[in-house]
Design an enzyme around this catalytic site. Structure first.
Site, mmCIF file in Angstrom:
data_model
loop_
_atom_site.group_PDB
_atom_site.id
_atom_site.type_symbol
_atom_site.label_atom_id
_atom_site.label_comp_id
_atom_site.label_asym_id
_atom_site.label_seq_id
_atom_site.Cartn_x
_atom_site.Cartn_y
_atom_site.Cartn_z
ATOM 1 N N SER A 135 0.795 -1.236 0.000
ATOM 2 C CA SER A 135 0.000 0.000 0.000
ATOM 3 C C SER A 135 0.823 1.281 0.000
ATOM 4 C CB SER A 135 -0.962 0.028 1.191
ATOM 5 O OG SER A 135 -1.865 -0.993 1.067
ATOM 6 N N GLU A 169 -8.260 7.504 -5.592
ATOM 7 C CA GLU A 169 -7.649 6.382 -6.314
ATOM 8 C C GLU A 169 -8.615 5.787 -7.348
ATOM 9 O OE1 GLU A 169 -5.041 3.987 -4.042
ATOM 10 O OE2 GLU A 169 -4.988 2.378 -5.528
ATOM 11 N N ASP A 181 -6.915 -0.231 2.514
ATOM 12 C CA ASP A 181 -5.559 0.329 2.631
ATOM 13 C C ASP A 181 -5.586 1.754 3.175
ATOM 14 O OD1 ASP A 181 -5.147 -2.048 1.362
ATOM 15 O OD2 ASP A 181 -4.620 -1.167 -0.572
HETATM 16 C C1 GLA Z 1 -5.588 -3.988 -2.632
HETATM 17 C C2 GLA Z 1 -6.754 -3.004 -2.563
HETATM 18 C C3 GLA Z 1 -7.584 -3.196 -1.303
HETATM 19 C C4 GLA Z 1 -7.983 -4.651 -1.092
HETATM 20 C C5 GLA Z 1 -6.775 -5.562 -1.265
HETATM 21 C C6 GLA Z 1 -7.140 -7.006 -1.231
HETATM 22 O O1 GLA Z 1 -4.675 -3.710 -1.624
HETATM 23 O O2 GLA Z 1 -6.261 -1.677 -2.605
HETATM 24 O O3 GLA Z 1 -8.707 -2.367 -1.325
HETATM 25 O O4 GLA Z 1 -9.031 -5.014 -1.938
HETATM 26 O O5 GLA Z 1 -6.074 -5.319 -2.475
HETATM 27 O O6 GLA Z 1 -7.635 -7.363 0.017
#
Ligand code: GLA
Length: 399
Positions: A135, A169, A181
């Site tokens: 993230s 985003e 995230d």
């Molecule tokens: C990415 C996305 C999140 C979530 C994860 C999987 O990190 O940004 O929103 O869906 O994948 O859990």
């Protein structure tokens, strides 16, 4: 093995401040931070209104910020050695995953929520590994939102900050992520994972005991939410939700798998593709694992928690089909090492990092052995981090 902090936090803040002073020509600025995350349970559940259990990590994006008297956002990234400029009067969704689209999108999204965002100089420096499923995007978004809100002297509850960043985003950058995230980056609590109800946007603390560490290992297989595979899984999950809704006589447009039981899914099995059924099964069982995980941590049953992580990986690999050979290998290697209670691929999938729950006393040895075995098997040097669980976003005050 890579250390989490190659430079100390203080050193990073000083270098950033030096650069910002030079670029903005002012000494009157503030520094803010927002962390990256690792997810322990509940993967791809957040866009179904389900539960997930991430923890904020001691990797973060720092941003130095001061207000300007015009409407320009003048940005510079120390990591990319790249400058970008946007005029707030003329912000248009970009539809591309460039580093500067994320902060620009946040300014746009806060503006849409009625915040009087003003021009600003912003200098960024991050140590969240990029493309690793930890993230980095959410951390740059939440750091930007924290800075812009402070400069505008505006207050916003953290879950709403997360929503504004998710909108940036989704609608400005064009990546179809859920809320997990941004939520953990905004709301993280030191030494705790958070069990998040992604529909109610509420959280429960899930304390990670001091005798356990999270060890994150980067497979070095690139991950991206915008590369199409994430979106393809999301569509399959939506197909499953629509079929269940039809079977139950609910509104297809608004029904979420969060409300479905496994029985509901089985009852609608013939009305969806086999893939959609498997994806749905993963979403329902992984969301349930979050409740079991909280209970295990509350009763101090780390072995049960580790077993849930192993189940979560199997479900992500077999039902969700979102693992990859190298991540499966990392998980197998981790599980064969002493002190490891559970291991799984974390984040959006198809690459990125695994997370292992390891006894603290054995964590450093585990990390070295894991890196060694992976290198032996693949000729690729993984980055392994024995992590600390950090607080969410906020201002940085050095003594
Ligand atoms: C990415 C996305 C999140 C979530 C994860 C999987 O990190 O940004 O929103 O869906 O994948 O859990």
């Amino acid at each position: 093995m890579t250390k989490v902090e190659e430079k100390s936090f203080e050193q990073r803040v000083w270098s950033l401040s030096d650069e910002h002073r030079k670029r903005s020509g002012t000494k009157d600025f503030r520094v803010f931070q927002a962390p990256g995350r690792v997810n322990l349970l509940g993967e791809h559940t957040d866009y179904s209104g389900g539960f997930c259990m991430p923890a904020a990590l001691n990797f973060n994006t720092l941003v130095a910020a001061n207000p300007r008297s015009d409407t320009l956002l003048r940005m510079y990234s120390l990591d990319f050695k790249h400058a970008a400029e946007f005029d707030l009067k003329n912000l248009q969704p970009q539809g591309k995953e460039e580093w500067s689209s994320y902060p620009a999108g946040v300014a746009w999204s806060l503006g849409q929520r009625g915040v009087k965002v003003g021009g600003a100089d912003l200098t960024f420096s991050g140590n969240v590994p990029l493309g690793a499923g930890l993230s980095s995007s959410a951390s740059i978004e939440v750091a930007t939102a924290t800075a812009l809100l402070a400069l505008a002297d505006a207050e916003m509850p953290q879950p709403r900050v997360a929503l504004a960043c998710q909108k940036a985003e989704n609608d400005f950058v064009g990546a179809p992520c859920g809320i997990m995230d941004q939520f953990i980056s905004a709301c993280g609590v030191k030494d705790n994972a958070l069990a998040i109800d992604t529909r109610a946007l509420t959280l429960e603390l899930a304390p990670i005991p001091a005798d356990l560490r999270l060890v994150v290992c980067n497979s070095m297989v690139q991950h991206s939410v915008g590369d199409g595979k994430y979106g393809a899984r999301r569509k399959e999950v939506e197909e499953a939700a629509k079929a269940v809704a039809r079977k139950l006589g609910k509104d297809e447009a608004t029904y979420q798998l969060r409300d479905a039981t496994l029985q509901d899914l089985f009852a609608a099995k013939d009305d969806m593709s086999h893939e959609a059924f498997l994806r749905g099964r993963h979403v329902i069982t992984d969301s349930e694992r979050v409740h079991l995980g909280v209970a295990a941590l509350r009763t101090g049953d780390a072995r049960v928690f580790g077993a849930l992580m192993a189940d979560a990986h199997a479900s992500f690999r077999d039902d969700f089909a979102a693992s990859c050979d190298r991540c499966d290998l990392l998980v197998r290697l981790a599980m064969s090492l002493e002190g490891c209670l559970g291991s799984r691929l974390t984040g959006g999938g198809f690459g990125g990092c695994t997370v292992s729950l390891v006894e603290t006393a054995k964590a450093e040895t585990f990390a070295k052995a894991l890196a060694h075995r992976y290198r032996e098997a693949t000729n690729v040097d993984p980055a392994v981090f024995v992590c600390k669980i950090a607080d969410g976003a906020g201002p940085v005050e050095l003594e």
